[in-house]
Design an enzyme around this catalytic site. Structure first.
Site, mmCIF file in Angstrom:
data_model
loop_
_atom_site.group_PDB
_atom_site.id
_atom_site.type_symbol
_atom_site.label_atom_id
_atom_site.label_comp_id
_atom_site.label_asym_id
_atom_site.label_seq_id
_atom_site.Cartn_x
_atom_site.Cartn_y
_atom_site.Cartn_z
ATOM 1 N N TYR A 157 0.819 -1.211 0.000
ATOM 2 C CA TYR A 157 0.000 0.000 0.000
ATOM 3 C C TYR A 157 0.854 1.262 0.000
ATOM 4 O O TYR A 157 0.366 2.341 -0.326
ATOM 5 C CB TYR A 157 -0.940 0.003 1.203
ATOM 6 C CG TYR A 157 -2.292 -0.617 0.921
ATOM 7 C CD1 TYR A 157 -2.545 -1.282 -0.272
ATOM 8 C CD2 TYR A 157 -3.322 -0.527 1.843
ATOM 9 C CE1 TYR A 157 -3.763 -1.861 -0.537
ATOM 10 C CE2 TYR A 157 -4.566 -1.101 1.594
ATOM 11 C CZ TYR A 157 -4.784 -1.761 0.409
ATOM 12 O OH TYR A 157 -6.007 -2.322 0.161
ATOM 13 N N LYS A 249 6.430 -13.916 5.260
ATOM 14 C CA LYS A 249 7.239 -14.656 4.282
ATOM 15 C C LYS A 249 8.710 -14.388 4.587
ATOM 16 O O LYS A 249 9.534 -14.134 3.709
ATOM 17 C CB LYS A 249 6.869 -14.219 2.857
ATOM 18 C CG LYS A 249 7.452 -15.098 1.757
ATOM 19 C CD LYS A 249 6.967 -16.531 1.798
ATOM 20 C CE LYS A 249 7.581 -17.335 0.644
ATOM 21 N NZ LYS A 249 7.341 -18.777 0.784
ATOM 22 N N ASP A 315 2.645 -18.959 2.796
ATOM 23 C CA ASP A 315 2.125 -19.979 1.877
ATOM 24 C C ASP A 315 1.601 -21.203 2.622
ATOM 25 O O ASP A 315 0.584 -21.786 2.258
ATOM 26 C CB ASP A 315 3.188 -20.377 0.846
ATOM 27 C CG ASP A 315 4.529 -20.706 1.455
ATOM 28 O OD1 ASP A 315 5.047 -21.799 1.192
ATOM 29 O OD2 ASP A 315 5.073 -19.864 2.208
ATOM 30 N N ASP A 339 -4.403 -9.551 2.523
ATOM 31 C CA ASP A 339 -5.340 -9.507 1.410
ATOM 32 C C ASP A 339 -5.674 -10.930 0.955
ATOM 33 O O ASP A 339 -6.843 -11.288 0.772
ATOM 34 C CB ASP A 339 -4.718 -8.711 0.265
ATOM 35 C CG ASP A 339 -5.762 -8.131 -0.676
ATOM 36 O OD1 ASP A 339 -6.962 -8.239 -0.384
ATOM 37 O OD2 ASP A 339 -5.376 -7.553 -1.708
#
Length: 450
Positions: A157, A249, A315, A339
């Site tokens: 963002y 991640k 993931d 998201d």
């Protein structure tokens, strides 16, 4: 556009010592939204008003004030997001909005993002839970009961991007080639020579002398991460949740997403030492005393009522929210991960058509609750679409204001209505024996079932 006039009969929500002070007649600005927005807003407003009336018998009521954004604002005052609208949300602190169209061809990249940035609404709060009877693609949708704290002001963002082949992109690539040659080698096609060599090997024609590499930068700060994670842990404590999972991640992006995880553990142990137990503590005890001692320490902490602070790779999390969603209670994560996760979880419990959302600054008290779906213009003015997302966002708003009795009535009314199979077309086509009703009639049924 003229300044928003304060209704004489309404009061203004304020903050005191980090907590909201809500009058019995708060002024709440609203944006009805574009496309299907007017239909679903009318239905949602009636449901919210009915819940407040039934809960408090007239002792409390909301004074609604319409403010403009999106297509309606552009048609009326040639602006997509007027300053007066932002000022109204800032002055009155708490508001709600329907779905907005993103302008095409330049200008504001996203009206939703613009509002979040201008008001520094750093938490995107997405509760995801199952209502009995809602069609679901998974076997155990009832196992989903997760609260997502998605960082709202950093990561993508606040990302900076330069188009492939642009002079800006080439400047950035040249800078990295000169100042950070070792890291620059990771960019496989970062120079014209590299592209030329690849073209010869592949037998392809050259794409010209310019370097066709898009460049992006994502910022992740300690301050931004800390305030999000702090809000998630406080929520877990106040609402008697069992765990907070830091989703990241960091195995690949060690100094942004990995730092997010590390800052989270540090903050949890520093600010909430008597309330939580972290996997970082477990790792230290394992190293010093062995795994059995670490397991015993963790078990003792959880039995005593402490909240477990843990982490998960993004993931793997997307897999595990399908296979064992009950292990994810409160999630704190960065923007892009949040998201993905919020939509993936919403799909398990009926889709984003019934998924609420709130954008909150827990320090200033500012909050804008919103539909999480798009405008669906082909259904505009047909009184057809499911208003559940805005209705439940209104429920979130009431609960945020401390009006829990009214919020509980909305949940009760919605649960009973769906259970009785009186639903809009999106659910009716997937439910055996359902009675399909219009958007407005769905609102009627919810009010009746309160």
């Amino acid at each position: 556009m003229n300044p928003i006039q304060q209704p004489p009969q309404g009061g203004i929500i304020s903050t005191s010592l980090g907590r909201l002070t809500v009058p019995d007649n708060p002024i709440i600005p609203f944006i009805e939204g574009d496309g299907t927005g007017p239909d679903i807003w009318r239905a949602s407003q009636r449901v919210i008003n009915a819940a407040v009336q039934k809960a408090y018998g007239g002792d409390k009521n909301i004074v609604w004030v319409e403010v403009l954004a999106g297509e309606k604002a552009f048609k009326m005052c040639n602006m997509w997001l007027p300053d007066e609208t932002v000022e109204a949300f800032e002055n009155y602190r708490v508001g709600i909005k329907g779905p907005l169209t993103t302008p095409v061809g330049g200008g504001i990249r996203s009206l939703n993002v613009a509002l979040r940035q201008l008001l520094d609404l750093y938490v995107c709060l997405r509760p995801v839970r199952y209502f009995s009877g809602v069609p679901s693609p998974v076997k155990r949708p009832e196992a989903v009961d997760t609260i997502i704290f998605r960082e709202n002001t950093e990561d993508i963002y606040a990302g900076i991007e330069f188009a492939a082949g642009s002079s800006e992109s080439e400047k950035v690539l040249d800078f990295f080639a000169k100042e950070f040659p070792a890291q620059f080698k990771k960019i496989r096609f970062g120079t014209s020579d590299a592209i030329s060599s690849w073209s010869k090997v592949a037998g392809a024609g050259s794409n010209g002398s310019s370097v066709q590499v898009g460049v992006g930068l994502k910022p992740v700060s300690e301050q931004g991460s800390a305030r999000l994670i702090r809000a998630a842990i406080r929520y877990a404590i106040d609402n008697h949740r069992k765990s907070v999972t830091l989703v990241h991640k960091g195995n690949i992006m060690k100094y942004t997403e990995g730092a997010f995880r590390d800052w989270g553990y540090t903050l949890a142990e520093k600010e909430f030492a008597s309330k939580v137990y972290t996997w970082a503590q477990w790792e230290r005890t394992k190293k010093e005393k062995g795994e059995d001692a670490a397991n015993a320490e963790q078990k003792g902490a959880l039995v005593s009522g402490r909240i477990l602070i843990k982490d998960a790779i993004a993931d793997i999390t997307l897999q595990q929210i399908l296979t064992r969603p009950e292990e994810f209670d409160v999630i704190a994560t960065l923007n892009l991960n949040g998201d993905y996760l919020s939509d993936a979880l919403a799909a398990q419990v009926g889709g984003i058509g019934i998924a609420p959302g709130g954008n909150i600054n827990f320090v200033t008290g500012h909050a804008v609750f919103e539909a999480t779906h798009g405008t669906a213009p082909k259904y505009a003015n047909l009184d057809k679409v499911n208003p559940g997302s805005v209705i439940l966002s209104g429920e979130m708003m009431l609960r945020y204001m401390g009006w829990r009795e009214a919020a509980d009535l909305i949940i009760k009314g919605l649960e009973m209505t769906i259970k009785s199979k009186v639903v809009t077309y999106d659910f009716a086509r997937l439910m055996e024996g359902a009675k399909e009703v219009k958007c407005s009639q769905f609102a009627d049924a919810i009010i009746l079932n309160m």
